[in-house]
Design a protein around this motif. Sequence first.
Motif, PDB file in Angstrom:
ATOM      1  N   VAL A 532       0.841  -1.202   0.000  1.00  0.00           N
ATOM      2  CA  VAL A 532       0.000   0.000   0.000  1.00  0.00           C
ATOM      3  C   VAL A 532       0.875   1.249   0.000  1.00  0.00           C
ATOM      4  O   VAL A 532       1.831   1.346   0.783  1.00  0.00           O
ATOM      5  CB  VAL A 532      -0.937   0.047   1.226  1.00  0.00           C
ATOM      6  N   TYR A 533       0.555   2.180  -0.864  1.00  0.00           N
ATOM      7  CA  TYR A 533       1.132   3.514  -0.817  1.00  0.00           C
ATOM      8  C   TYR A 533       0.077   4.470  -0.266  1.00  0.00           C
ATOM      9  O   TYR A 533      -1.090   4.419  -0.675  1.00  0.00           O
ATOM     10  CB  TYR A 533       1.562   3.994  -2.206  1.00  0.00           C
ATOM     11  N   PHE A 534       0.464   5.343   0.680  1.00  0.00           N
ATOM     12  CA  PHE A 534      -0.497   6.296   1.249  1.00  0.00           C
ATOM     13  C   PHE A 534       0.097   7.696   1.273  1.00  0.00           C
ATOM     14  O   PHE A 534       1.317   7.883   1.339  1.00  0.00           O
ATOM     15  CB  PHE A 534      -0.910   5.867   2.664  1.00  0.00           C
ATOM     16  N   GLY A 550       4.305  28.311  31.944  1.00  0.00           N
ATOM     17  CA  GLY A 550       3.857  26.930  31.799  1.00  0.00           C
ATOM     18  C   GLY A 550       2.386  26.834  31.482  1.00  0.00           C
ATOM     19  O   GLY A 550       1.802  25.750  31.545  1.00  0.00           O
ATOM     20  N   VAL A 551       1.760  27.972  31.148  1.00  0.00           N
ATOM     21  CA  VAL A 551       0.349  27.988  30.793  1.00  0.00           C
ATOM     22  C   VAL A 551       0.215  27.802  29.278  1.00  0.00           C
ATOM     23  O   VAL A 551       0.893  28.474  28.501  1.00  0.00           O
ATOM     24  CB  VAL A 551      -0.316  29.312  31.227  1.00  0.00           C
ATOM     25  N   GLY A 552      -0.654  26.904  28.861  1.00  0.00           N
ATOM     26  CA  GLY A 552      -0.759  26.555  27.455  1.00  0.00           C
ATOM     27  C   GLY A 552      -1.948  27.171  26.762  1.00  0.00           C
ATOM     28  O   GLY A 552      -2.900  27.652  27.387  1.00  0.00           O
ATOM     29  N   LYS A 553      -1.893  27.157  25.425  1.00  0.00           N
ATOM     30  CA  LYS A 553      -2.992  27.625  24.587  1.00  0.00           C
ATOM     31  C   LYS A 553      -2.879  26.926  23.234  1.00  0.00           C
ATOM     32  O   LYS A 553      -1.790  26.768  22.686  1.00  0.00           O
ATOM     33  CB  LYS A 553      -2.938  29.138  24.401  1.00  0.00           C
ATOM     34  N   ALA A 554      -4.013  26.494  22.692  1.00  0.00           N
ATOM     35  CA  ALA A 554      -4.027  25.814  21.404  1.00  0.00           C
ATOM     36  C   ALA A 554      -4.093  26.833  20.277  1.00  0.00           C
ATOM     37  O   ALA A 554      -4.831  27.815  20.359  1.00  0.00           O
ATOM     38  CB  ALA A 554      -5.216  24.865  21.319  1.00  0.00           C
ATOM     39  N   GLN A 555      -3.318  26.600  19.198  1.00  0.00           N
ATOM     40  CA  GLN A 555      -3.292  27.502  18.059  1.00  0.00           C
ATOM     41  C   GLN A 555      -3.194  26.689  16.769  1.00  0.00           C
ATOM     42  O   GLN A 555      -2.612  25.605  16.749  1.00  0.00           O
ATOM     43  CB  GLN A 555      -2.101  28.464  18.149  1.00  0.00           C
ATOM     44  N   ASN A 556      -3.773  27.252  15.681  1.00  0.00           N
ATOM     45  CA  ASN A 556      -3.576  26.680  14.345  1.00  0.00           C
ATOM     46  C   ASN A 556      -2.299  27.284  13.775  1.00  0.00           C
ATOM     47  O   ASN A 556      -2.285  28.436  13.352  1.00  0.00           O
ATOM     48  CB  ASN A 556      -4.746  27.014  13.423  1.00  0.00           C
ATOM     49  N   ILE A 557      -1.226  26.518  13.753  1.00  0.00           N
ATOM     50  CA  ILE A 557       0.038  27.117  13.313  1.00  0.00           C
ATOM     51  C   ILE A 557       0.739  26.319  12.227  1.00  0.00           C
ATOM     52  O   ILE A 557       1.778  26.750  11.735  1.00  0.00           O
ATOM     53  CB  ILE A 557       1.015  27.281  14.495  1.00  0.00           C
ATOM     54  N   ALA A 558       0.220  25.165  11.842  1.00  0.00           N
ATOM     55  CA  ALA A 558       1.018  24.351  10.937  1.00  0.00           C
ATOM     56  C   ALA A 558       0.156  23.505  10.019  1.00  0.00           C
ATOM     57  O   ALA A 558      -1.017  23.257  10.270  1.00  0.00           O
ATOM     58  CB  ALA A 558       1.957  23.453  11.745  1.00  0.00           C
ATOM     59  N   SER A 559       0.791  23.076   8.921  1.00  0.00           N
ATOM     60  CA  SER A 559       0.255  22.042   8.053  1.00  0.00           C
ATOM     61  C   SER A 559       1.311  20.958   7.920  1.00  0.00           C
ATOM     62  O   SER A 559       2.482  21.163   8.259  1.00  0.00           O
ATOM     63  CB  SER A 559      -0.099  22.617   6.677  1.00  0.00           C
ATOM     64  N   SER A 560       0.911  19.810   7.417  1.00  0.00           N
ATOM     65  CA  SER A 560       1.874  18.725   7.285  1.00  0.00           C
ATOM     66  C   SER A 560       1.502  17.850   6.106  1.00  0.00           C
ATOM     67  O   SER A 560       0.335  17.782   5.698  1.00  0.00           O
ATOM     68  CB  SER A 560       1.934  17.882   8.556  1.00  0.00           C
ATOM     69  N   THR A 561       2.494  17.171   5.552  1.00  0.00           N
ATOM     70  CA  THR A 561       2.266  16.141   4.544  1.00  0.00           C
ATOM     71  C   THR A 561       2.980  14.874   4.997  1.00  0.00           C
ATOM     72  O   THR A 561       4.085  14.933   5.548  1.00  0.00           O
ATOM     73  CB  THR A 561       2.789  16.568   3.168  1.00  0.00           C
ATOM     74  N   ILE A 562       2.335  13.749   4.757  1.00  0.00           N
ATOM     75  CA  ILE A 562       2.891  12.454   5.143  1.00  0.00           C
ATOM     76  C   ILE A 562       2.716  11.498   3.968  1.00  0.00           C
ATOM     77  O   ILE A 562       1.602  11.327   3.459  1.00  0.00           O
ATOM     78  CB  ILE A 562       2.183  11.885   6.388  1.00  0.00           C
ATOM     79  N   SER A 563       3.802  10.904   3.530  1.00  0.00           N
ATOM     80  CA  SER A 563       3.754   9.900   2.473  1.00  0.00           C
ATOM     81  C   SER A 563       4.462   8.651   2.976  1.00  0.00           C
ATOM     82  O   SER A 563       5.435   8.749   3.732  1.00  0.00           O
ATOM     83  CB  SER A 563       4.436  10.402   1.197  1.00  0.00           C
ATOM     84  N   GLY A 564       3.980   7.501   2.546  1.00  0.00           N
ATOM     85  CA  GLY A 564       4.618   6.290   3.028  1.00  0.00           C
ATOM     86  C   GLY A 564       4.176   5.041   2.310  1.00  0.00           C
ATOM     87  O   GLY A 564       3.314   5.068   1.423  1.00  0.00           O
ATOM     88  N   VAL A 565       4.774   3.935   2.716  1.00  0.00           N
ATOM     89  CA  VAL A 565       4.496   2.622   2.162  1.00  0.00           C
ATOM     90  C   VAL A 565       4.313   1.627   3.296  1.00  0.00           C
ATOM     91  O   VAL A 565       5.063   1.643   4.284  1.00  0.00           O
ATOM     92  CB  VAL A 565       5.651   2.155   1.241  1.00  0.00           C
ATOM     93  N   GLU A 566       3.292   0.789   3.184  1.00  0.00           N
ATOM     94  CA  GLU A 566       3.079  -0.325   4.102  1.00  0.00           C
ATOM     95  C   GLU A 566       3.150  -1.624   3.310  1.00  0.00           C
ATOM     96  O   GLU A 566       2.546  -1.732   2.236  1.00  0.00           O
ATOM     97  CB  GLU A 566       1.703  -0.261   4.761  1.00  0.00           C
ATOM     98  N   THR A 567       3.876  -2.602   3.823  1.00  0.00           N
ATOM     99  CA  THR A 567       3.907  -3.916   3.192  1.00  0.00           C
ATOM    100  C   THR A 567       3.720  -4.989   4.253  1.00  0.00           C
ATOM    101  O   THR A 567       4.153  -4.832   5.398  1.00  0.00           O
ATOM    102  CB  THR A 567       5.228  -4.172   2.440  1.00  0.00           C
ATOM    103  N   LYS A 568       3.020  -6.068   3.874  1.00  0.00           N
ATOM    104  CA  LYS A 568       2.791  -7.190   4.778  1.00  0.00           C
ATOM    105  C   LYS A 568       2.919  -8.492   4.003  1.00  0.00           C
ATOM    106  O   LYS A 568       2.579  -8.553   2.827  1.00  0.00           O
ATOM    107  CB  LYS A 568       1.400  -7.118   5.413  1.00  0.00           C
ATOM    108  N   MET A 569       3.416  -9.523   4.683  1.00  0.00           N
ATOM    109  CA  MET A 569       3.555 -10.823   4.052  1.00  0.00           C
ATOM    110  C   MET A 569       3.442 -11.922   5.106  1.00  0.00           C
ATOM    111  O   MET A 569       3.883 -11.758   6.235  1.00  0.00           O
ATOM    112  CB  MET A 569       4.899 -10.930   3.329  1.00  0.00           C
ATOM    113  N   SER A 570       2.828 -13.044   4.715  1.00  0.00           N
ATOM    114  CA  SER A 570       2.721 -14.192   5.598  1.00  0.00           C
ATOM    115  C   SER A 570       2.756 -15.461   4.765  1.00  0.00           C
ATOM    116  O   SER A 570       2.195 -15.501   3.657  1.00  0.00           O
ATOM    117  CB  SER A 570       1.423 -14.140   6.412  1.00  0.00           C
TER     118      SER A 570
END
Length: 696
Positions: A532-534, A550-570
């Motif tokens: 599988v390619y994803f 140490g006080v936190g706050k959530a923000q929209n600050i980023a985007s991301s791309t992820i590419s990969g390969v999954e292989t399985k065999m039995s």
Amino acid sequence: MNTTAKNSTSMPKPAAFPCMAYQIIILVFALLLPLLCWGEEEKDSPKLTTLETIVIKAAKTDNSFETGDVDLEQTPGFFTIINREAFEGKMSDLSEVIEKEAGIQVRQTGGMGSFSSVSLRGSTSEQVMIYLDGILLNDASGGGVDLSNISLSDVASIEIFQGNTPIQFGKASIGGVINIKTLRPENGINGHASCGYGAFNTKKASAMVNYTKNKLSVLVSAELMDTDGDFEFNNTNGTLWTTEDDEWEDRENAQVEQYNVLGKIGYRLGDSGRIDFMNQWFKKNQGVPNWKNSSRNNASLDSQRNISTLKLTMDNLTDLHINTATTLELSRLEEEYKDLQGYVGLGKQHDLNTTTKYGISSYAEMLTAHNTFIFSVDIKHETYEPEDLIDTSGDGDSDRTTGIIGTEDTLFLLNDRLSITPAVRFMAVDSNFNTSSSSSLTSTSTQENNSDDFYCSPQLGARYQLFSAITLKSNIARYVREPSLYELFGDRGFFLGNSELEAEKGTNVDAGLEGNFTVPSDLVSDCSFSFVYFHSKVDNIITRVYDARGVGKAQNIASSTISGVETKMSSHFLKYFTFSCSMTWQDTNNESDVSAFKNKKLPGRYEKSFMARLEVKWWKIKAYTEYLTDKGMYYDSANLLEAPDKETINIGASVLLSETLSLLAEVTNIQDNHYEDFYRYPLPGMAWYFSVKYMF
């Protein structure tokens, strides 16, 4: 289809495919699939499915399939099924079971019973939806599901759907879905009891009894697990560049005690109806260690969860062969965190947080010889009540109502060799925050008291049986993750709300093939594989940023791309042996506007993962050895702290002493290597476990 196929090892480099070009390829592939077999409709080719297979009358007689379950023979998505025999009787927890599968990575803060989070195909834990018998465990309050709070004693199987989210699950997910299916009553009376002991004074006992007669069925399961968690580790005292202050110490305040009880009662209504009641109660008391490993630290986290459902199933209604399932749900989760000495968090804390959820979901499917049409409705209301038991001035309750309508139509073409599955979900979310006063920390922030949003998530899948043993699949989908109540409205003054947050929006694309061969040979009897390619792109990633206090706050600050390969065999060979392996390669890229993070690897994700397992079954003995390795992870977004590569070897053996009695022994991490999934939170080294099981 062989749902337990393991991975093959050949791997192209996904980075060579541009995102937009690959999405176009996927769409063209789905649209042109019919041309691949133009003129072949009259051939005597194997069918993808038939009307009888869709109705699944035979499968339902043993309760292995119920209306509302995902039909794995039809879904175009890629999935993994882990059956009970893979973990039954072992001292393993859920995280140890699923981390061996392709595309899945698990991170833990310690030993057995410690906090565990999961990532599918490079997602965050918040982007992975965890279901228990179709009931969503992710809370609107925020955060991913702690896998250690799911007991394996009453689990029948684990379904993992990567990328594509079947319409049977109300909420679509950027990361994918893990569905935990509990035991279902079987015919007659039977049961089992088991107990085990192992390293770090770990004790575990469980029992189950099942009774079915005529129209009535009853099942009761219970488990107790207790561990000191006092494994030995090398405490660097926070100084990575000097070893002068390093000391080998026992882990302090890492004890865990948990209980789990499941009860089910069902009654058959005529030939086509059934009503089922289920109640699961879970309780866990645990110590919370700090990074300094202080012996005076006595921080604790006590959790108690109860889930009740009432389900009415009616099958084969009218001449249209409509199957329906309606479920009423009520759940309650209480978490008490106590750190009166301030050894772990920001100063002294004593909090009691209560989450209550109730809802109704309805599912209907209409089956014909040429398509399966599905319609679902899911309505839930959830309240989150944080209570500061030290200072109540900042307490405030939040609630959320979510309504989801989904529809899917699987079309069967070309003598059922080709299926096209378009689907769409519409989700409306109404979030509210109520408070009578504000603490000194939250008074400086401006918050609106409500948020109304509407989302649409379309998806398209295709499945084509190229040959009798090889199936091609492809999917493209658009998903969202709405901000949690915690991120929108804050929490007890230590986390500020941000009512302007936008939802994370992701596009998932995958394509690949699966094969399952039976070989008429004494050397190799069968072989299965998948490749599988994803590719995933997520915009508006919600990130938690902390100031000098140490006080936190959530923000929209980023985007991301992820590419990969999954292989399985039995493969099964030489009559007694089974070899399986799985491999994942993924390239994660942080597209943040912050220069220190831009084009860096996303933290907490391994670039490469590999698992190989050899198992032998002879006479009444079964033994195995497995090798796991993970490489290329950073703890931080700036990629300054690189995690050491992990390498683990496990061994185990079981023997069936009689038809009712069996013994099992296993040793994990036999090299006694020491790692940290989370920085400054060590994992145990070598551990051993022994258990005995009696069946009747």
